[in-house]
Design a protein around this motif. Structure first.
Motif, PDB file in Angstrom:
ATOM      1  N   GLY A 225      30.493  95.263  62.226  1.00 61.05           N
ATOM      2  CA  GLY A 225      30.169  93.908  62.099  1.00 61.05           C
ATOM      3  C   GLY A 225      30.814  93.306  60.755  1.00 61.05           C
ATOM      4  O   GLY A 225      30.974  94.072  59.818  1.00 61.05           O
ATOM      5  N   THR A 227      31.205  89.671  58.292  1.00 60.97           N
ATOM      6  CA  THR A 227      30.812  88.531  57.686  1.00 60.97           C
ATOM      7  C   THR A 227      31.977  87.920  56.780  1.00 60.97           C
ATOM      8  O   THR A 227      32.155  88.945  56.143  1.00 60.97           O
ATOM      9  N   GLN A 270      27.382  84.082  59.661  1.00 61.76           N
ATOM     10  CA  GLN A 270      26.122  83.999  59.021  1.00 61.76           C
ATOM     11  C   GLN A 270      25.662  82.634  58.596  1.00 61.76           C
ATOM     12  O   GLN A 270      24.415  82.396  58.657  1.00 61.76           O
ATOM     13  N   LYS A 309      19.758  89.768  62.967  1.00 62.50           N
ATOM     14  CA  LYS A 309      19.486  91.209  62.341  1.00 62.50           C
ATOM     15  C   LYS A 309      19.408  91.954  63.540  1.00 62.50           C
ATOM     16  O   LYS A 309      19.503  93.250  63.296  1.00 62.50           O
ATOM     17  N   TYR A 312      23.053  93.036  64.117  1.00 55.01           N
ATOM     18  CA  TYR A 312      23.450  93.664  62.835  1.00 55.01           C
ATOM     19  C   TYR A 312      23.111  95.241  63.013  1.00 55.01           C
ATOM     20  O   TYR A 312      23.639  96.076  62.577  1.00 55.01           O
ATOM     21  N   PHE A 318      28.620  97.939  58.572  1.00 54.99           N
ATOM     22  CA  PHE A 318      28.683  96.485  58.408  1.00 54.99           C
ATOM     23  C   PHE A 318      29.780  96.470  57.073  1.00 54.99           C
ATOM     24  O   PHE A 318      29.567  96.833  56.010  1.00 54.99           O
ATOM     25  N   GLY A 320      30.516  93.114  54.828  1.00 51.49           N
ATOM     26  CA  GLY A 320      29.787  92.020  54.759  1.00 51.49           C
ATOM     27  C   GLY A 320      30.148  91.231  53.343  1.00 51.49           C
ATOM     28  O   GLY A 320      30.297  91.872  52.083  1.00 51.49           O
ATOM     29  N   SER A 325      23.729  88.916  55.393  1.00 50.26           N
ATOM     30  CA  SER A 325      24.141  89.811  56.382  1.00 50.26           C
ATOM     31  C   SER A 325      24.116  91.020  55.655  1.00 50.26           C
ATOM     32  O   SER A 325      23.763  92.008  56.757  1.00 50.26           O
ATOM     33  N   SER A 329      21.431  94.130  57.558  1.00 50.63           N
ATOM     34  CA  SER A 329      22.129  95.235  58.154  1.00 50.63           C
ATOM     35  C   SER A 329      21.520  96.309  57.360  1.00 50.63           C
ATOM     36  O   SER A 329      20.833  97.370  57.936  1.00 50.63           O
ATOM     37  N   CYS A 336      26.588  99.824  54.573  1.00 51.93           N
ATOM     38  CA  CYS A 336      27.174  98.461  54.290  1.00 51.93           C
ATOM     39  C   CYS A 336      28.404  98.663  53.202  1.00 51.93           C
ATOM     40  O   CYS A 336      28.153  99.645  52.287  1.00 51.93           O
TER      41      CYS A 336
END
Length: 431
Positions: A225, A227, A270, A309, A312, A318, A320, A325, A329, A336
């Motif tokens: 993911g 953002t 987001q 959420k 995620y 992730f 981000g 965000s 996650s 992340c």
């Protein structure tokens, strides 16, 4: 029980709205019959978005123009006018009645409690300051709740007003260790400051309806993911160049993930407003430059924070830029890599033990971002073990926000004389 939640921004920013929805979610467990009111900068967009709550307008609406000096002068005049109205108890704005009737005033958590200089204090921070000031003038107990705190520069008006607010609050709750350390330096004599964590860690995830996105999430294989945001690089001379470099680094990293690592990459806006503060704009630009890559997917549904959420939580990794965000996650145990535009991101990543997986947005390039993403992919199990070790303490610190708040309510607004917090090791100890 009348609880007034102040300083709300806008539901379209799903990080900010996730904070308020988590606050309301938790407050209802303790006070199911409470009257909860949210003071919003964009009440017309926020109606019916926070559950069983009233939404009312901030005493001062955001300035719609682009002239910085006009904004500062306008907000300064509103400051003087509202101060006098509160002093004389003049009902110049309907929301002042909500302040008057509140049993407790709680600022929503966030990263807005900062003003690097006098212009920022009189401009951007003034909307928030006026709500705190009103609570003080109406002699209401108020809590600076789950905040990233600082910077405040060195202008005596700014530092003086902020220190006064902190000392007058029933509680000041920094949400990560960098803010907690700053407060110890900024107000070393304060006995009402306790480190907690972001309340959005406690937000309950929800499933999304069946459809295109659900079918994509059901695919086998690596899912990442992402953002991103159109950051404005305040104080920098070459803003356009820095933004272009940030976009290019994301573009090349996403292409690397899709082409070289075989990942399905989900671009997840987001924040979708208000106005140009809309991650769909930059996400669509990046997507268009990828020429319809079959492994890159734009999530353009208007999902709730709880549904975001839930999405995620189904990622393997992730990447981000939007801090919440990352929180959404991380709280679901998803490793992340964070791109930091503010110390709050560094503070949160340090709190979860992943401070080695942060890059500053200024000057970022694919030469640093791609290797860090590859490092994370090579150590997903290790990152998950780190989160398994640190998250219980973060959840406990998130709950501490409300443990302390309820203590203030029970004591009629007094700061708790002695506070016991849940340590990361799981033992109770004096704060």
């Amino acid at each position: 029980m009348n609880i007034l939640i102040t300083n709300a921004y806008c539901y379209l920013n799903k990080g900010d709205s996730g904070i308020i929805r988590a606050m309301v979610q938790e407050f209802r467990k303790q006070y199911p019959d409470a009257r909860i009111t949210v003071v919003s900068l964009f009440p017309e967009l926020d109606q019916d978005k926070y559950g069983d709550c009233r939404v009312v307008a901030s005493p001062v609406a955001p300035y719609a123009g682009k002239n910085r000096l006009a904004k500062v002068l306008r907000n300064s005049a509103r400051w003087a006018g509202l101060w006098l109205a509160n002093r004389l108890r003049l009902p110049v704005h309907p929301t002042l009645r909500d302040f008057r009737e509140a049993d407790i005033v709680v600022s929503c958590g966030g990263g807005y409690f900062k003003a690097r200089n006098l212009a920022q204090f009189l401009g951007d921070f003034m909307y928030h300051y006026l709500q705190f000031m009103t609570a003080v003038q109406y002699r209401k107990p108020f809590v600076i709740y789950a905040q990233t705190v600082g910077e405040f520069g060195d202008h005596p008006l700014v530092t003086g007003k902020i220190r006064k607010l902190i000392r007058k609050s029933a509680l000041c709750l920094p949400r990560e260790p960098i803010s907690a350390a700053f407060l110890k330096r900024f107000v070393p004599d304060a006995d009402n400051c306790f480190e907690t964590s972001d309340i959005a860690f406690l937000l309950t995830k929800q499933d999304i309806p069946a459809g295109r996105l659900e079918s994509l999430l059901d695919r086998e294989g690596l899912k990442v993911g992402v953002t991103m945001r159109s950051w404005h690089f305040p104080g920098e001379a070459d803003r356009a160049g820095l933004l272009a470099g940030y976009k290019e680094s994301l573009l090349r990293t996403i292409r690397h993930l899709a082409d070289d690592r075989g990942a399905d990459v989900f671009l997840m806006p987001q924040c979708i407003g208000p106005g140009e503060d809309n991650d769909l704009i930059i996400s669509r630009e990046i997507l268009s430059r990828l020429n319809g890559h079959p492994r890159v997917h734009l999530v353009d549904e208007n999902l709730t924070p709880e549904q975001l959420k839930g999405v995620y939580a189904r990622m393997n990794l992730f990447l981000g830029t939007r801090m919440h965000s990352n929180i959404f996650s991380l709280s679901e145990g998803v490793p992340c890599v964070a791109i930091s535009y503010d110390p709050k991101t560094d503070g949160i990543m340090k709190a979860v033990g992943l401070e080695d997986y942060v890059l500053p947005i200024k000057g970022i390039s694919d030469k640093t971002l791609v290797p860090l993403v590859d490092k994370a992919l090579a150590d997903l199990d290790g990152m998950r073990r780190t989160l398994a070790r640190t998250l219980p303490g973060l959840f406990a610190k998130s709950r501490l926000n409300n443990t302390l708040l309820y203590d203030v309510i029970a004591s009629g607004g007094a700061t708790p004389a002695k506070v016991r917090i849940k340590a990361v090791a799981g033992e109770w100890q004096d704060a």
